[in-house]
Write an enzyme that holds these catalytic residues in place. Structure first.
Site, PDB file in Angstrom:
ATOM      1  N   HIS A  79       0.822  -1.213   0.000  1.00 22.32           N
ATOM      2  CA  HIS A  79       0.000   0.000   0.000  1.00 22.32           C
ATOM      3  C   HIS A  79       0.858   1.265   0.000  1.00 22.32           C
ATOM      4  CE1 HIS A  79      -3.963   1.465  -0.112  1.00 22.32           C
ATOM      5  NE2 HIS A  79      -4.176   1.719   1.169  1.00 22.32           N
ATOM      6  N   ASN A 129      -5.621   7.161   4.566  1.00 23.50           N
ATOM      7  CA  ASN A 129      -6.950   7.734   4.391  1.00 23.50           C
ATOM      8  C   ASN A 129      -7.017   9.241   4.584  1.00 23.50           C
ATOM      9  OD1 ASN A 129      -7.542   5.042   4.130  1.00 23.50           O
ATOM     10  ND2 ASN A 129      -9.336   5.099   5.465  1.00 23.50           N
ATOM     11  N   ASN A 175      -8.383   5.085  -1.257  1.00 18.13           N
ATOM     12  CA  ASN A 175      -8.688   6.022  -0.183  1.00 18.13           C
ATOM     13  C   ASN A 175      -7.706   7.189  -0.094  1.00 18.13           C
ATOM     14  OD1 ASN A 175     -10.970   4.621   0.692  1.00 18.13           O
ATOM     15  ND2 ASN A 175      -9.750   3.242   1.965  1.00 18.13           N
TER      16      ASN A 175
END
Length: 281
Positions: A79, A129, A175
């Site tokens: 990620h 996020n 996100n």
């Protein structure tokens, strides 16, 4: 009678499914709403551009910013591959030892140059996020427009070994990108999407993206990092930042022929494809 029971059973199952989907939708909606509220709270005090040395970037030449999206403290995960690309770019530019924390932008920054372009490298020190908070603060501090901010992030829908430039548009479920769009109030930011593939078997998406690359994947990733930096430098070297969003004028080494032929909105490259293209040139 048996047929009536089947119809009744199916009707009940449909009602249960409907209730479940409504609850799921409400959960997703509430989660996004909560994230927006957090973005707004963290953005309540935007940084005012400083005077002195840092202010020079406001008045001399073009300004661009490259952001490696990711999770603070989880730089080695799939990620956070955007951070890995940014680190490789800093090394290529010879400024890897210049990272410094900046509390005003909630991140780490390096100021450098690519040809006549002033470039700010930004590594947010926030969770994915809410990465957009760091991006918006840095954009305000250095006077950089959304269209001159290049986001680098992971992409589930691309296999590992593929990269691609996306010229603005929706977040497509990412996100970190969604946070950037929300905080900047714009969706025009170009994005370098680095494929990490979707999980196989019973592995959840969350576990997959927060996991680290395997030894075999790392071998592919090493080549991808080099290609990604080639593409970033090509993008930063372009004289006209307002290029036609439907076309691209650069691609990783060996991929120029394919880019010129397709002239599509999105472009991808892999080590195998680069070798084939180089053999034809």
């Amino acid at each position: 009678m048996g047929r009536l029971k089947k119809v009744t059973g199916l009707s009940k199952w449909c009602r249960y499914l409907s209730v479940f989907l409504k609850k799921l939708l409400n959960f997703v909606t509430m989660r996004r709403l909560l994230t927006r509220v957090i973005n707004r709270v963290l953005l309540s005090e935007l940084f005012t551009p400083a005077m002195g040395f840092e202010a020079e970037i406001h008045v001399q030449g073009r300004r661009r910013m490259v952001v490696g999206l990711g999770n603070v403290g989880m730089e080695g995960t799939r990620h956070s591959v955007g951070m890995a690309v940014l680190g490789t770019l800093a090394t290529r530019l010879g400024v890897a030892d210049r990272w410094r924390g900046d509390k005003h932008v909630s991140g780490e920054v390096i100021m450098s140059e690519v040809q006549d372009t002033h470039v700010v490298l930004l590594r947010p020190r926030l969770l994915m996020n809410v990465n957009g908070v760091s991006v918006a603060k840095a954009a305000a501090k250095y006077g950089i427009k959304p269209e001159d901010i290049l986001l680098v992030h992971d992409e589930l829908d691309k296999p590992l070994g593929k990269i691609g430039i996306k010229h603005g548009g929706s977040a497509r479920g990412h996100n970190g990108v969604r946070s950037c769009i929300d905080c900047l109030q714009a969706d025009v930011m170009p994005r370098l999407r680095v494929g990490i593939s979707r999980p196989t078997g019973k592995t959840s998406v969350e576990r997959h993206v927060l996991g680290r690359f395997s030894t075999e994947e790392q071998k592919v990733l090493d080549s991808v990092l080099v290609q990604s930096v080639d593409l970033l430098i090509s993008q930063l070297s372009q004289q006209d930042s307002k290029q036609d969003p439907q076309s691209s004028s650069s691609s990783p080494a060996g991929g120029r022929h394919a880019a010129q032929k397709t002239n599509k909105r999105e472009r991808s490259a892999s080590p195998a494809e680069d070798s084939a293209a180089a053999a034809q040139s």
